[in-house]
Write an enzyme that holds these catalytic residues in place. Structure first.
Site, PDB file in Angstrom:
ATOM      1  N   SER A  22      13.988  26.171 -30.180  1.00  0.00           N
ATOM      2  CA  SER A  22      12.771  26.828 -29.687  1.00  0.00           C
ATOM      3  C   SER A  22      11.638  26.773 -30.697  1.00  0.00           C
ATOM      4  CB  SER A  22      13.058  28.295 -29.341  1.00  0.00           C
ATOM      5  OG  SER A  22      13.457  29.018 -30.505  1.00  0.00           O
ATOM      6  N   ASN A 109      17.834  39.019 -33.157  1.00  0.00           N
ATOM      7  CA  ASN A 109      17.589  39.780 -31.931  1.00  0.00           C
ATOM      8  C   ASN A 109      16.477  40.795 -32.119  1.00  0.00           C
ATOM      9  OD1 ASN A 109      19.793  38.319 -31.141  1.00  0.00           O
ATOM     10  ND2 ASN A 109      21.122  40.074 -30.730  1.00  0.00           N
ATOM     11  N   THR A 154     -19.027  41.453   4.815  1.00  0.00           N
ATOM     12  CA  THR A 154     -17.617  41.707   5.071  1.00  0.00           C
ATOM     13  C   THR A 154     -17.137  40.580   5.978  1.00  0.00           C
ATOM     14  OG1 THR A 154     -17.976  43.042   7.056  1.00  0.00           O
ATOM     15  CG2 THR A 154     -17.980  44.206   4.954  1.00  0.00           C
ATOM     16  N   HIS A 155     -15.897  40.169   5.803  1.00  0.00           N
ATOM     17  CA  HIS A 155     -15.343  39.036   6.558  1.00  0.00           C
ATOM     18  C   HIS A 155     -16.181  37.774   6.365  1.00  0.00           C
ATOM     19  CE1 HIS A 155     -12.797  41.964   8.694  1.00  0.00           C
ATOM     20  NE2 HIS A 155     -13.897  42.703   8.785  1.00  0.00           N
ATOM     21  N   SER A 276     -20.102  13.996 -10.180  1.00  0.00           N
ATOM     22  CA  SER A 276     -19.148  13.187  -9.428  1.00  0.00           C
ATOM     23  C   SER A 276     -19.163  11.762  -9.956  1.00  0.00           C
ATOM     24  CB  SER A 276     -19.515  13.189  -7.943  1.00  0.00           C
ATOM     25  OG  SER A 276     -18.836  12.160  -7.258  1.00  0.00           O
ATOM     26  N   LYS A 282     -24.243  15.059  -7.035  1.00  0.00           N
ATOM     27  CA  LYS A 282     -23.360  16.224  -7.074  1.00  0.00           C
ATOM     28  C   LYS A 282     -23.508  17.029  -8.359  1.00  0.00           C
ATOM     29  CE  LYS A 282     -20.606  17.403  -4.644  1.00  0.00           C
ATOM     30  NZ  LYS A 282     -19.215  16.935  -4.586  1.00  0.00           N
ATOM     31  N   ASN A 284     -21.063  20.097  -9.563  1.00  0.00           N
ATOM     32  CA  ASN A 284     -19.860  20.793  -9.128  1.00  0.00           C
ATOM     33  C   ASN A 284     -19.562  22.045  -9.970  1.00  0.00           C
ATOM     34  OD1 ASN A 284     -19.353  18.786  -7.193  1.00  0.00           O
ATOM     35  ND2 ASN A 284     -18.285  17.521  -8.702  1.00  0.00           N
ATOM     36  N   GLU A 289     -14.049  26.892 -10.250  1.00  0.00           N
ATOM     37  CA  GLU A 289     -12.857  26.399  -9.556  1.00  0.00           C
ATOM     38  C   GLU A 289     -11.631  26.444 -10.456  1.00  0.00           C
ATOM     39  OE1 GLU A 289     -15.070  23.311  -6.475  1.00  0.00           O
ATOM     40  OE2 GLU A 289     -14.203  22.556  -8.325  1.00  0.00           O
ATOM     41  N   TYR A 316      21.316  41.647 -25.846  1.00  0.00           N
ATOM     42  CA  TYR A 316      20.620  40.365 -25.947  1.00  0.00           C
ATOM     43  C   TYR A 316      21.407  39.282 -25.224  1.00  0.00           C
ATOM     44  CZ  TYR A 316      18.076  36.355 -27.659  1.00  0.00           C
ATOM     45  OH  TYR A 316      17.336  35.206 -27.711  1.00  0.00           O
ATOM     46  N   GLN A 321      15.302  33.677 -24.494  1.00  0.00           N
ATOM     47  CA  GLN A 321      14.504  32.625 -25.113  1.00  0.00           C
ATOM     48  C   GLN A 321      13.372  32.208 -24.174  1.00  0.00           C
ATOM     49  OE1 GLN A 321      16.411  29.463 -27.479  1.00  0.00           O
ATOM     50  NE2 GLN A 321      15.421  27.999 -26.109  1.00  0.00           N
ATOM     51  N   LYS A 324       9.120  33.704 -24.174  1.00  0.00           N
ATOM     52  CA  LYS A 324       7.966  33.405 -25.012  1.00  0.00           C
ATOM     53  C   LYS A 324       6.993  32.417 -24.382  1.00  0.00           C
ATOM     54  CE  LYS A 324      11.073  32.901 -28.181  1.00  0.00           C
ATOM     55  NZ  LYS A 324      12.007  33.894 -27.604  1.00  0.00           N
TER      56      LYS A 324
END
Length: 465
Positions: A22, A109, A154-155, A276, A282, A284, A289, A316, A321, A324
């Protein structure tokens, strides 16, 4: 250099060694492991297990090893199983057999449980600082647009006019809750496992409370078995991170809409946009996003750890392991995304004219009209129905509320007198929403004042001021 093996006649198979290693991801815990090692060395000295001279040599070697790790002069090797193995090798290289004394009274541990808490408590403060920067960017834009009317939805349909500053602050409040969750998390995470050993504590005369105080914890763990098995602090952090991701995603989604040709509410700065490879025109909203997309990664990290924990017996187990990498990935993700979103928000230009021209679209003042009738004594159910009929009449006749004559209003309902024009104003509609928490510009400024005070306190906590 394995920290185990005395009862084994042979070494591990290559497949096991590769599975067990690890150090390639837990190497980032070096400063925290060495910090805990210094505290442990001092407690061994107070217990009479290290002489003063040995303690001085031990601390000097730890300092030298830390500098070598920082500069890259000391690095883990393929034979080092984990960060603890590598650092013990470094101490043995500097101190000979004295380096092996540091292992007395502790286990990997309780070491890893301590290191991970130290790492997270440190990095949570950095995350809070980045969240404060985003809060500040949103509040700065909100201050400039407290009086800017915008279509409230709304919606995703036009509903009522709102202050655009009010909408921006609606993204600040979740961030303040995120920070308060992290501060509350820190209170529960401020418990030191060091001294718990493998699971049962130690017969050596150690002082876990003194170690806890030296490491900045509020207390030592009261139960050694729980101390080495507990990963609640990691799972809870990942929940906080996932919620931050969700709030960033919702903000990102709105920015994507605001920047679209259909909305045209904002213009993104070139520094926080991309183009683009085929369409020259474009621009973007990649930052927004990506913020939206990274939320799935943060949610996934939480689910990964919860799934790992759900069936583990005490104490333990090597499954831990797997605690992390989700934590490290969540920290890295937040510290990558937050500055970019802050930069996007702070540099975006708001199309005030577009917002205000569309604030009343879709008969968005209908509720104000219904509430006027209520103030005149009409039952809201009847007022709602009357205004609904008015909307239908306008749609059939291709008119807006402001186009109606007094005669047309009277034909639709006797409740509509000439005073209806008093509420068919967007600034008036905003100003009327002056109750606590409302969208009136004065209330937006009140929100700003309260939020500045809260955010200042959050910034102070993050820096320890």
């Amino acid at each position: 250099m394995r920290l185990w093996g005395g009862r084994f006649e042979g070494g591990p198979a290559d497949a096991l060694a590769r599975l067990s290693v690890s150090v390639h991801f837990d190497w980032r815990l070096v400063p925290y492991d060495l910090l805990a090692s210094r505290a442990h060395a001092r407690v061994l000295n107070r217990a009479g297990l290290l002489s003063d001279d040995e303690l001085a040599r031990m601390l000097a070697a730890i300092d030298d090893l830390e500098e070598a790790c920082r500069s890259g002069a000391f690095r883990p090797t393929v034979a080092d199983e984990d960060v603890h193995t590598a650092l013990e090798r470094g101490l043995l290289e500097r101190l000979g057999t004295l380096g092996g004394k540091l292992r007395a009274g502790r286990s990997r541990n309780d070491q890893i449980a301590t290191d991970l808490r130290l790492y997270l408590r440190d990095h949570v403060r950095t995350i809070v600082s980045r969240l404060v920067e985003l809060e500040t960017a949103l509040m700065s834009q909100a201050e400039q647009h407290a009086d800017t009317a915008a279509p409230g939805m709304t919606h995703l349909q036009h509903a009522q006019p709102v202050s655009f500053g009010h909408q921006l602050l609606a993204h600040v409040h979740p961030l303040t809750r995120d920070i308060e969750r992290l501060r509350d998390w820190d209170r529960r995470a401020a418990v030191s496992p060091l001294g718990s050993g493998a699971l049962a504590g130690s017969s050596l005369p150690l002082d876990p409370q003194a170690v806890a105080a030296e490491l900045g914890f509020d207390a030592a763990a009261p139960n050694s078995m729980d101390a080495v098995a507990d990963r609640d602090f990691a799972a809870e952090f990942l929940f906080c991170a996932a919620m931050i991701g969700i709030h960033l995603s919702r903000l990102g989604e709105e920015i994507v809409l605001w920047a679209s040709q259909e909305f045209r509410w904002i213009e993104m700065d070139d520094a926080y946009s991309t183009g683009s490879s085929i369409m020259p025109q474009k621009k973007n909203p990649d930052v927004a996003e990506l913020a939206r997309g990274k939320s799935g990664r943060l949610i996934g990290s939480l689910m990964s750890l919860l799934t790992t924990l759900k069936g583990l017996p005490l104490t333990y187990n090597r499954d831990l392991q797997e605690d992390k990498e989700p934590v490290f990935d969540a920290v890295d993700t937040l510290l990558l995304v937050l500055p970019a979103v802050s930069g996007l928000v702070s540099t975006m230009r708001v199309n005030t004219a577009k917002l205000e021209s569309s604030a009343s679209d879709g008969f968005a003042l209908a509720t104000d009209l219904a509430e006027l009738l209520v103030r005149k004594g009409v039952v809201f159910r009847e007022a709602h129905e009357a205004v609904g009929h008015l909307v239908v009449w306008c749609q059939v006749n291709d008119k807006e509320f402001g186009d109606l004559t007094d005669e047309e209003l009277a034909k639709i309902s006797p409740h509509f007198g000439g005073d209806v024009r008093d509420v068919l104003s967007v600034p008036g509609a905003l100003a009327s929403r002056k109750a606590y928490g409302g969208t009136a510009p004065d209330r937006v400024r009140d929100q700003l004042a309260a939020l500045r005070e809260a955010v200042d306190a959050q910034a102070a906590w993050a820096t320890g001021a």
